[in-house]
Design a protein around this motif. Structure first.
Motif, PDB file in Angstrom:
ATOM      1  N   ALA A 138      40.827  45.417  22.857  1.00  4.93           N
ATOM      2  CA  ALA A 138      39.711  44.999  22.010  1.00  4.93           C
ATOM      3  C   ALA A 138      40.131  44.983  20.544  1.00  4.93           C
ATOM      4  O   ALA A 138      39.779  44.066  19.786  1.00  4.93           O
ATOM      5  CB  ALA A 138      38.512  45.924  22.217  1.00  4.93           C
ATOM      6  N   ALA A 139      40.901  46.003  20.132  1.00  2.00           N
ATOM      7  CA  ALA A 139      41.369  46.057  18.745  1.00  2.00           C
ATOM      8  C   ALA A 139      42.373  44.945  18.451  1.00  2.00           C
ATOM      9  O   ALA A 139      42.353  44.341  17.376  1.00  2.00           O
ATOM     10  CB  ALA A 139      41.991  47.422  18.462  1.00  2.00           C
ATOM     11  N   LEU A 140      43.260  44.649  19.413  1.00  2.00           N
ATOM     12  CA  LEU A 140      44.258  43.607  19.218  1.00  2.00           C
ATOM     13  C   LEU A 140      43.633  42.221  19.104  1.00  2.00           C
ATOM     14  O   LEU A 140      44.077  41.379  18.318  1.00  2.00           O
ATOM     15  CB  LEU A 140      45.258  43.609  20.374  1.00  2.00           C
ATOM     16  N   VAL A 141      42.605  41.985  19.891  1.00  2.00           N
ATOM     17  CA  VAL A 141      42.006  40.659  19.970  1.00  2.00           C
ATOM     18  C   VAL A 141      40.857  40.486  18.975  1.00  2.00           C
ATOM     19  O   VAL A 141      40.561  39.378  18.549  1.00  2.00           O
ATOM     20  CB  VAL A 141      41.522  40.391  21.410  1.00  2.00           C
ATOM     21  N   GLY A 142      40.210  41.605  18.610  1.00  2.00           N
ATOM     22  CA  GLY A 142      39.084  41.517  17.697  1.00  2.00           C
ATOM     23  C   GLY A 142      37.772  41.194  18.389  1.00  2.00           C
ATOM     24  O   GLY A 142      36.920  40.497  17.823  1.00  2.00           O
ATOM     25  N   VAL A 143      37.614  41.668  19.624  1.00  2.00           N
ATOM     26  CA  VAL A 143      36.370  41.479  20.362  1.00  2.00           C
ATOM     27  C   VAL A 143      35.903  42.834  20.867  1.00  2.00           C
ATOM     28  O   VAL A 143      36.603  43.837  20.741  1.00  2.00           O
ATOM     29  CB  VAL A 143      36.553  40.492  21.547  1.00  2.00           C
ATOM     30  N   SER A 144      34.723  42.876  21.469  1.00  2.00           N
ATOM     31  CA  SER A 144      34.180  44.134  21.969  1.00  2.00           C
ATOM     32  C   SER A 144      34.843  44.521  23.294  1.00  2.00           C
ATOM     33  O   SER A 144      35.392  43.670  24.008  1.00  2.00           O
ATOM     34  CB  SER A 144      32.668  44.001  22.178  1.00  2.00           C
ATOM     35  N   GLN A 145      34.756  45.812  23.637  1.00  2.00           N
ATOM     36  CA  GLN A 145      35.298  46.262  24.917  1.00  2.00           C
ATOM     37  C   GLN A 145      34.573  45.632  26.103  1.00  2.00           C
ATOM     38  O   GLN A 145      35.225  45.275  27.093  1.00  2.00           O
ATOM     39  CB  GLN A 145      35.244  47.787  24.993  1.00  2.00           C
ATOM     40  N   PRO A 146      33.236  45.457  26.062  1.00  2.00           N
ATOM     41  CA  PRO A 146      32.594  44.746  27.180  1.00  2.00           C
ATOM     42  C   PRO A 146      33.119  43.316  27.343  1.00  2.00           C
ATOM     43  O   PRO A 146      33.256  42.832  28.470  1.00  2.00           O
ATOM     44  CB  PRO A 146      31.112  44.759  26.788  1.00  2.00           C
ATOM     45  N   ARG A 147      33.433  42.645  26.215  1.00  2.00           N
ATOM     46  CA  ARG A 147      33.980  41.286  26.316  1.00  2.00           C
ATOM     47  C   ARG A 147      35.370  41.325  26.940  1.00  2.00           C
ATOM     48  O   ARG A 147      35.728  40.453  27.738  1.00  2.00           O
ATOM     49  CB  ARG A 147      34.050  40.649  24.925  1.00  2.00           C
ATOM     50  N   VAL A 148      36.176  42.337  26.600  1.00  2.00           N
ATOM     51  CA  VAL A 148      37.494  42.488  27.228  1.00  2.00           C
ATOM     52  C   VAL A 148      37.333  42.709  28.722  1.00  2.00           C
ATOM     53  O   VAL A 148      38.042  42.098  29.536  1.00  2.00           O
ATOM     54  CB  VAL A 148      38.278  43.650  26.586  1.00  2.00           C
ATOM     55  N   SER A 149      36.397  43.566  29.110  1.00  2.00           N
ATOM     56  CA  SER A 149      36.178  43.846  30.526  1.00  2.00           C
ATOM     57  C   SER A 149      35.798  42.581  31.284  1.00  2.00           C
ATOM     58  O   SER A 149      36.309  42.315  32.385  1.00  2.00           O
ATOM     59  CB  SER A 149      35.079  44.900  30.675  1.00  2.00           C
ATOM     60  N   GLN A 150      34.927  41.780  30.679  1.00  2.00           N
ATOM     61  CA  GLN A 150      34.516  40.522  31.310  1.00  2.00           C
ATOM     62  C   GLN A 150      35.700  39.570  31.458  1.00  2.00           C
ATOM     63  O   GLN A 150      35.904  38.962  32.512  1.00  2.00           O
ATOM     64  CB  GLN A 150      33.418  39.876  30.463  1.00  2.00           C
ATOM     65  N   ALA A 151      36.503  39.451  30.406  1.00  2.00           N
ATOM     66  CA  ALA A 151      37.659  38.550  30.448  1.00  2.00           C
ATOM     67  C   ALA A 151      38.707  39.033  31.448  1.00  2.00           C
ATOM     68  O   ALA A 151      39.318  38.218  32.150  1.00  2.00           O
ATOM     69  CB  ALA A 151      38.273  38.432  29.056  1.00  2.00           C
ATOM     70  N   MET A 152      38.895  40.346  31.549  1.00  2.00           N
ATOM     71  CA  MET A 152      39.911  40.865  32.468  1.00  2.00           C
ATOM     72  C   MET A 152      39.537  40.583  33.914  1.00  2.00           C
ATOM     73  O   MET A 152      40.415  40.345  34.750  1.00  2.00           O
ATOM     74  CB  MET A 152      40.107  42.362  32.248  1.00  2.00           C
ATOM     75  N   ARG A 153      38.261  40.593  34.227  1.00  2.00           N
ATOM     76  CA  ARG A 153      37.848  40.252  35.585  1.00  2.00           C
ATOM     77  C   ARG A 153      38.204  38.799  35.909  1.00  2.00           C
ATOM     78  O   ARG A 153      38.668  38.492  37.018  1.00  2.00           O
ATOM     79  CB  ARG A 153      36.339  40.484  35.754  1.00  2.00           C
ATOM     80  N   VAL A 154      37.998  37.916  34.927  1.00  2.00           N
ATOM     81  CA  VAL A 154      38.344  36.506  35.119  1.00  2.00           C
ATOM     82  C   VAL A 154      39.846  36.337  35.303  1.00  2.00           C
ATOM     83  O   VAL A 154      40.314  35.631  36.211  1.00  2.00           O
ATOM     84  CB  VAL A 154      37.857  35.671  33.917  1.00  2.00           C
ATOM     85  N   LEU A 155      40.628  37.016  34.466  1.00  2.00           N
ATOM     86  CA  LEU A 155      42.084  36.876  34.536  1.00  2.00           C
ATOM     87  C   LEU A 155      42.648  37.528  35.794  1.00  2.00           C
ATOM     88  O   LEU A 155      43.614  37.024  36.377  1.00  2.00           O
ATOM     89  CB  LEU A 155      42.718  37.498  33.281  1.00  2.00           C
ATOM     90  N   ALA A 156      42.051  38.637  36.213  1.00  2.00           N
ATOM     91  CA  ALA A 156      42.511  39.274  37.452  1.00  2.00           C
ATOM     92  C   ALA A 156      42.291  38.350  38.643  1.00  2.00           C
ATOM     93  O   ALA A 156      43.107  38.304  39.577  1.00  2.00           O
ATOM     94  CB  ALA A 156      41.780  40.604  37.655  1.00  2.00           C
ATOM     95  N   ASP A 157      41.216  37.583  38.613  1.00  2.00           N
ATOM     96  CA  ASP A 157      40.953  36.622  39.689  1.00  2.00           C
ATOM     97  C   ASP A 157      42.006  35.517  39.714  1.00  2.00           C
ATOM     98  O   ASP A 157      42.228  34.890  40.757  1.00  2.00           O
ATOM     99  CB  ASP A 157      39.563  35.998  39.521  1.00  2.00           C
ATOM    100  N   GLN A 158      42.654  35.263  38.578  1.00  2.00           N
ATOM    101  CA  GLN A 158      43.713  34.250  38.527  1.00  2.00           C
ATOM    102  C   GLN A 158      45.026  34.761  39.120  1.00  2.00           C
ATOM    103  O   GLN A 158      45.950  33.977  39.340  1.00  2.00           O
ATOM    104  CB  GLN A 158      43.946  33.807  37.076  1.00  2.00           C
ATOM    105  N   GLY A 159      45.118  36.084  39.326  1.00  2.00           N
ATOM    106  CA  GLY A 159      46.260  36.635  40.042  1.00  2.00           C
ATOM    107  C   GLY A 159      47.461  37.029  39.209  1.00  2.00           C
ATOM    108  O   GLY A 159      48.535  37.284  39.771  1.00  2.00           O
ATOM    109  N   PHE A 160      47.309  37.131  37.883  1.00  2.00           N
ATOM    110  CA  PHE A 160      48.495  37.498  37.098  1.00  2.00           C
ATOM    111  C   PHE A 160      48.312  38.737  36.228  1.00  2.00           C
ATOM    112  O   PHE A 160      49.233  39.144  35.537  1.00  2.00           O
ATOM    113  CB  PHE A 160      48.988  36.316  36.247  1.00  2.00           C
TER     114      PHE A 160
END
Length: 331
Positions: A138-160
């Motif tokens: 969140a600090a590296l990207v400049g977004v909230s931790q809930p937004r990171v959590s949401q994005a990580m679920r999407v990226l995990a579904d992509q398999g990488f």
């Protein structure tokens, strides 16, 4: 579109990803650029007027007479670029400049959703470090931790990406890079095209110097062929690609405005602020040029002119893979 506007005597200087300074003779106007991938209705124009009190330049694929009238009723400017035929009306102070105005009606289509810039920046930063927890990301990207959590679920579904005891990590770099090239829509913002007889690397150096001198806080970042030649040499650069937080008029530095085919340098004020590289990559460059993020370099090289752009992009791909694995081994 860029060359057509310059051809009628306008000088265009991006002052931000959606702010454009227009000069026509001694008259200057700063317009907010509003782009739409689909045609608008008069009701859409009214809604825009409620949100944008300052003068705007509306850029759409087409515009009906009713939409044009609605835009001009606010004293705004408009441009269409359907089938590479530019038309529009630009207002610079009291000047009204018409460009091949004609009727062009295109059926409406589905509105695109907002670009998830934070997700793309998240992938950039994760490739640059072996492990990170949600707070660090969140600090590296400049977004909230809930937004990171949401994005990580999407990226995990992509398999990488996956989560382990040490934090989140990119465990399949090749899949990550393929996803990036398939998904990234480009940096957005405002792009200007220029021509010079100097070698592209000299053009990049000259423009970086002009930006540092004339546009305080512009933070120029070099991408494309010139950046690839610095980190993974393969071919002689064909075109210089630079990003900055504010643009400048390069005619005083010996450049002339150009069209897409003959341009030797492109300067973009992007919407995607994630393309600015972590400081350590610039330190690794033998040219001492400020380099863009490696994924941006990869994307730009892949779309660069020339028959061997794919081979050059593969060299950048291998550079990113090697750095990712070295960082993982050192962690």
């Amino acid at each position: 579109m860029w060359r057509e506007l310059v051809g009628v005597g306008l000088t265009l200087i991006p002052r931000g990803p959606d702010q454009l300074e227009l000069r026509y003779g001694q008259t200057v106007a700063v317009l907010t650029v509003v782009k739409s991938a689909i045609p608008l209705t008069p009701g859409d124009v009214a809604a825009l007027a409620d949100r944008h009190p300052a003068p705007c330049l509306i850029v759409v694929p087409s515009a009906t007479p009713a939409v044009r009238a609605a835009i001009e009723a606010h004293g705004w400017s408009w441009l269409t670029d359907a089938d590479q035929q530019v038309a529009g009306v630009l207002r610079v102070g009291a000047e009204r400049i018409a460009l091949n105005v004609r009727q062009a009606v295109v059926s409406r289509s589905t509105r695109p959703g907002p670009v998830p810039w934070g997700t793309f920046t998240l992938v950039r930063r994760m490739i640059g470090r072996p492990y990170a927890n949600q707070r660090e990301l969140a600090a590296l990207v400049g977004v909230s931790q809930p937004r990171v959590s949401q994005a990580m679920r999407v990226l995990a579904d992509q398999g990488f990406v996956r989560r382990g005891p040490a934090g989140w990590t990119v465990h399949d770099i090749d899949t990550a890079l393929r996803w990036w090239l398939d998904s990234y829509p480009g940096p957005g913002g405002l792009r200007t095209l220029w021509y010079s007889l100097d070698p592209p690397i000299e053009q990049a150096r000259a423009v970086a110097e002009v930006l540092a001198t004339e546009a305080a806080g512009s933070h120029p970042a070099v991408s494309g062929d010139v950046a690839a030649d610095a980190i993974a040499p393969w071919r002689s650069p064909v075109r210089a690609v630079l990003y900055a937080r504010a643009g400048v008029d390069l005619t005083g530095a010996g450049f002339v405005p150009a069209g897409e085919e003959e341009a030797t340098l492109e300067l973009t004020v992007p919407r995607d602020v994630g393309l600015w590289s972590p400081a350590q990559l610039s330190g690794a460059s033998p040219t001492a040029l400020p380099l863009a993020d490696p994924l941006q370099i990869l994307w730009d090289v892949r779309r660069a002119p020339g028959p061997d752009s794919e081979e050059a992009a593969d060299r950048v791909w291998q550079f990113i893979r090697r750095r990712h694995r070295e960082q993982g081994a050192a962690a």
